[in-house]
Scaffold this motif. Structure first.
Motif, PDB file in Angstrom:
ATOM      1  N   ILE A  30       4.773 -10.591  -9.139  1.00  0.00           N
ATOM      2  CA  ILE A  30       3.969 -11.812  -9.245  1.00  0.00           C
ATOM      3  C   ILE A  30       2.937 -11.862  -8.123  1.00  0.00           C
ATOM      4  O   ILE A  30       1.761 -12.165  -8.354  1.00  0.00           O
ATOM      5  N   HIS A  31       3.361 -11.574  -6.898  1.00  0.00           N
ATOM      6  CA  HIS A  31       2.429 -11.586  -5.771  1.00  0.00           C
ATOM      7  C   HIS A  31       1.324 -10.549  -5.954  1.00  0.00           C
ATOM      8  O   HIS A  31       0.157 -10.819  -5.661  1.00  0.00           O
ATOM      9  N   GLU A  32       1.677  -9.351  -6.394  1.00  0.00           N
ATOM     10  CA  GLU A  32       0.673  -8.309  -6.587  1.00  0.00           C
ATOM     11  C   GLU A  32      -0.387  -8.743  -7.596  1.00  0.00           C
ATOM     12  O   GLU A  32      -1.592  -8.593  -7.346  1.00  0.00           O
ATOM     13  N   PRO A  40     -10.185 -10.184  -5.789  1.00  0.00           N
ATOM     14  CA  PRO A  40     -10.417  -8.874  -6.408  1.00  0.00           C
ATOM     15  C   PRO A  40     -11.063  -7.839  -5.484  1.00  0.00           C
ATOM     16  O   PRO A  40     -10.930  -6.643  -5.729  1.00  0.00           O
ATOM     17  N   HIS A  41     -11.710  -8.271  -4.427  1.00  0.00           N
ATOM     18  CA  HIS A  41     -12.390  -7.328  -3.533  1.00  0.00           C
ATOM     19  C   HIS A  41     -11.590  -7.043  -2.267  1.00  0.00           C
ATOM     20  O   HIS A  41     -12.091  -6.385  -1.361  1.00  0.00           O
ATOM     21  N   VAL A  42     -10.361  -7.542  -2.216  1.00  0.00           N
ATOM     22  CA  VAL A  42      -9.500  -7.329  -1.053  1.00  0.00           C
ATOM     23  C   VAL A  42      -8.251  -6.595  -1.520  1.00  0.00           C
ATOM     24  O   VAL A  42      -7.688  -6.906  -2.564  1.00  0.00           O
ATOM     25  N   ARG A  43      -7.823  -5.616  -0.739  1.00  0.00           N
ATOM     26  CA  ARG A  43      -6.630  -4.855  -1.091  1.00  0.00           C
ATOM     27  C   ARG A  43      -5.446  -5.382  -0.282  1.00  0.00           C
ATOM     28  O   ARG A  43      -5.528  -5.528   0.939  1.00  0.00           O
ATOM     29  N   ALA A  66      -4.237  -4.843   3.306  1.00  0.00           N
ATOM     30  CA  ALA A  66      -4.198  -3.412   3.614  1.00  0.00           C
ATOM     31  C   ALA A  66      -5.524  -2.983   4.239  1.00  0.00           C
ATOM     32  O   ALA A  66      -6.582  -3.487   3.875  1.00  0.00           O
ATOM     33  N   ALA A  67      -5.420  -2.063   5.155  1.00  0.00           N
ATOM     34  CA  ALA A  67      -6.629  -1.533   5.800  1.00  0.00           C
ATOM     35  C   ALA A  67      -7.389  -0.663   4.807  1.00  0.00           C
ATOM     36  O   ALA A  67      -6.798  -0.003   3.965  1.00  0.00           O
TER      37      ALA A  67
END
Length: 68
Positions: A30-32, A40-43, A66-67
């Protein structure tokens, strides 16, 4: 609060290991999906320690950016 303990979600009931692991896997998914949709532009990395035999309080979910 960036690392909820899955056992804390169950009020006044001692959940089984199977219940904790199942709920943890579902919350991870669910979190993913939610983070991916809302940002959408952040990992992000989402982690759930889905190992058998842990103490019930050790089943927890966490996420972080995430880096690149």
């Amino acid at each position: 609060m960036n690392h909820p303990h899955i056992a804390d979600i169950h009020c006044d009931v001692e959940p089984s290991e199977g219940q904790l692991r199942y709920l943890g896997r579902m919350l991870k998914e669910i979190h993913e999906v939610k983070l991916s949709r809302d940002f959408p532009h952040v990992r992000f990395a989402v982690s759930f320690n889905d190992e058998p035999g842990l103490n019930s309080i050790d089943y927890e979910l966490t996420f972080w950016q995430a880096a690149d």
